[in-house]
Scaffold this motif. Structure first.
Motif, PDB file in Angstrom:
ATOM      1  N   LEU A   4       1.028  -1.446   0.101  1.00  0.00           N
ATOM      2  CA  LEU A   4      -0.070   0.093  -0.044  1.00  0.00           C
ATOM      3  C   LEU A   4       0.846   1.400  -0.053  1.00  0.00           C
ATOM      4  N   ALA A   5       0.578   2.250  -0.829  1.00  0.00           N
ATOM      5  CA  ALA A   5       1.214   3.484  -0.972  1.00  0.00           C
ATOM      6  C   ALA A   5       0.260   4.573  -0.623  1.00  0.00           C
ATOM      7  N   GLU A   6       0.536   5.226   0.538  1.00  0.00           N
ATOM      8  CA  GLU A   6      -0.336   6.391   0.826  1.00  0.00           C
ATOM      9  C   GLU A   6       0.125   7.788   0.395  1.00  0.00           C
ATOM     10  N   SER A   7      -0.638   8.718   0.316  1.00  0.00           N
ATOM     11  CA  SER A   7      -0.197  10.026   0.083  1.00  0.00           C
ATOM     12  C   SER A   7      -1.338  11.136   0.282  1.00  0.00           C
ATOM     13  N   GLY A   8      -0.892  12.338   0.310  1.00  0.00           N
ATOM     14  CA  GLY A   8      -1.749  13.363   0.742  1.00  0.00           C
ATOM     15  C   GLY A   8      -2.031  13.817   2.083  1.00  0.00           C
ATOM     16  N   GLY A   9      -1.241  13.498   3.020  1.00  0.00           N
ATOM     17  CA  GLY A   9      -1.265  14.195   4.369  1.00  0.00           C
ATOM     18  C   GLY A   9      -0.594  15.442   4.497  1.00  0.00           C
ATOM     19  N   LEU A  18      -8.398  18.161   3.209  1.00  0.00           N
ATOM     20  CA  LEU A  18      -7.555  17.250   2.795  1.00  0.00           C
ATOM     21  C   LEU A  18      -7.855  16.048   2.140  1.00  0.00           C
ATOM     22  N   ARG A  19      -7.350  15.680   0.970  1.00  0.00           N
ATOM     23  CA  ARG A  19      -7.567  14.343   0.637  1.00  0.00           C
ATOM     24  C   ARG A  19      -6.510  13.263   0.691  1.00  0.00           C
ATOM     25  N   LEU A  20      -6.908  12.070   1.175  1.00  0.00           N
ATOM     26  CA  LEU A  20      -5.855  11.041   1.079  1.00  0.00           C
ATOM     27  C   LEU A  20      -6.087   9.893  -0.001  1.00  0.00           C
ATOM     28  N   SER A  21      -5.003   9.463  -0.446  1.00  0.00           N
ATOM     29  CA  SER A  21      -5.086   8.398  -1.628  1.00  0.00           C
ATOM     30  C   SER A  21      -4.299   7.316  -0.924  1.00  0.00           C
ATOM     31  N   THR A  90      -6.273  15.476  14.140  1.00  0.00           N
ATOM     32  CA  THR A  90      -4.709  15.196  14.123  1.00  0.00           C
ATOM     33  C   THR A  90      -4.354  13.939  14.562  1.00  0.00           C
ATOM     34  N   ALA A  91      -3.557  13.133  13.528  1.00  0.00           N
ATOM     35  CA  ALA A  91      -3.230  11.734  13.877  1.00  0.00           C
ATOM     36  C   ALA A  91      -2.489  11.152  12.614  1.00  0.00           C
ATOM     37  N   VAL A  92      -1.562  10.322  12.930  1.00  0.00           N
ATOM     38  CA  VAL A  92      -1.175   9.508  11.637  1.00  0.00           C
ATOM     39  C   VAL A  92      -2.224   8.617  10.927  1.00  0.00           C
ATOM     40  N   TYR A  93      -2.518   8.754   9.745  1.00  0.00           N
ATOM     41  CA  TYR A  93      -3.484   8.110   9.179  1.00  0.00           C
ATOM     42  C   TYR A  93      -3.041   6.680   8.373  1.00  0.00           C
ATOM     43  N   TYR A  94      -3.603   5.689   8.614  1.00  0.00           N
ATOM     44  CA  TYR A  94      -3.123   4.286   8.090  1.00  0.00           C
ATOM     45  C   TYR A  94      -4.275   3.770   6.971  1.00  0.00           C
ATOM     46  N   CYS A  95      -3.644   3.442   5.946  1.00  0.00           N
ATOM     47  CA  CYS A  95      -4.429   2.720   4.879  1.00  0.00           C
ATOM     48  C   CYS A  95      -4.419   1.208   5.085  1.00  0.00           C
ATOM     49  N   ALA A  96      -5.332   0.428   4.947  1.00  0.00           N
ATOM     50  CA  ALA A  96      -5.573  -1.053   5.457  1.00  0.00           C
ATOM     51  C   ALA A  96      -6.103  -1.590   4.375  1.00  0.00           C
ATOM     52  N   THR A 108       0.444   8.470   7.070  1.00  0.00           N
ATOM     53  CA  THR A 108       0.664   9.629   6.793  1.00  0.00           C
ATOM     54  C   THR A 108       0.167  10.708   7.627  1.00  0.00           C
ATOM     55  N   GLN A 109       1.000  11.527   7.951  1.00  0.00           N
ATOM     56  CA  GLN A 109       0.613  12.376   9.044  1.00  0.00           C
ATOM     57  C   GLN A 109      -0.260  13.467   8.685  1.00  0.00           C
ATOM     58  N   VAL A 110      -1.314  13.868   9.420  1.00  0.00           N
ATOM     59  CA  VAL A 110      -2.301  14.834   9.358  1.00  0.00           C
ATOM     60  C   VAL A 110      -2.132  15.537  10.525  1.00  0.00           C
TER      61      VAL A 110
END
Length: 114
Positions: A4-9, A18-21, A90-96, A108-110
């Motif tokens: 998984l590759a996250e982006s957008g924080g 914000l939009r996370l991908s 505010t948090a670190v957002y994780y994709c699963a 990714t940090q928000v």
């Protein structure tokens, strides 16, 4: 295995968006759930939103009406549109990716702050 590759924080002011991908690659099954979790300092990781490959979505009560999860099955990508952001988001957002096994992104940090 699934990667998984996250982006957008990033950093945003209260009330902003914000939009996370999160793009998945590897051994992906057609039936799966993709989700976003978050972990704030000193707190446990918690579900923010999830969406099945059929498009059924669910949300944590704290984000209902402000966040929208969506996915593009052709691209194996899940998105999290976050509006009306609050400092408590505010948090670190994780994709699963939840299939036969669960895979996690790197996070990714928000940060929501003025």
């Amino acid at each position: 295995q699934v990667q998984l590759a996250e982006s957008g924080g990033g950093l945003v002011q209260p009330g902003g968006s914000l939009r996370l991908s999160c793009a998945a690659s590897g051994n992906i099954f057609s039936t799966n759930i993709m989700a976003w979790y978050r972990q704030a300092p000193g707190k446990q990781r918690a579900l923010v939103a999830g969406i099945s490959s059929g498009g059924n979505a669910n949300y944590a009560d704290s984000v209902k009406g402000r966040f929208t999860i969506s996915r593009d099955n052709a691209k194996n990508t899940v998105y999290l549109q976050m509006n009306s952001l609050k400092p408590e988001d505010t948090a670190v957002y994780y994709c699963a990716y939840i299939g036969v096994r669960t895979a996690w992104g790197q996070g990714t940090q928000v940060t929501v702050s003025s």
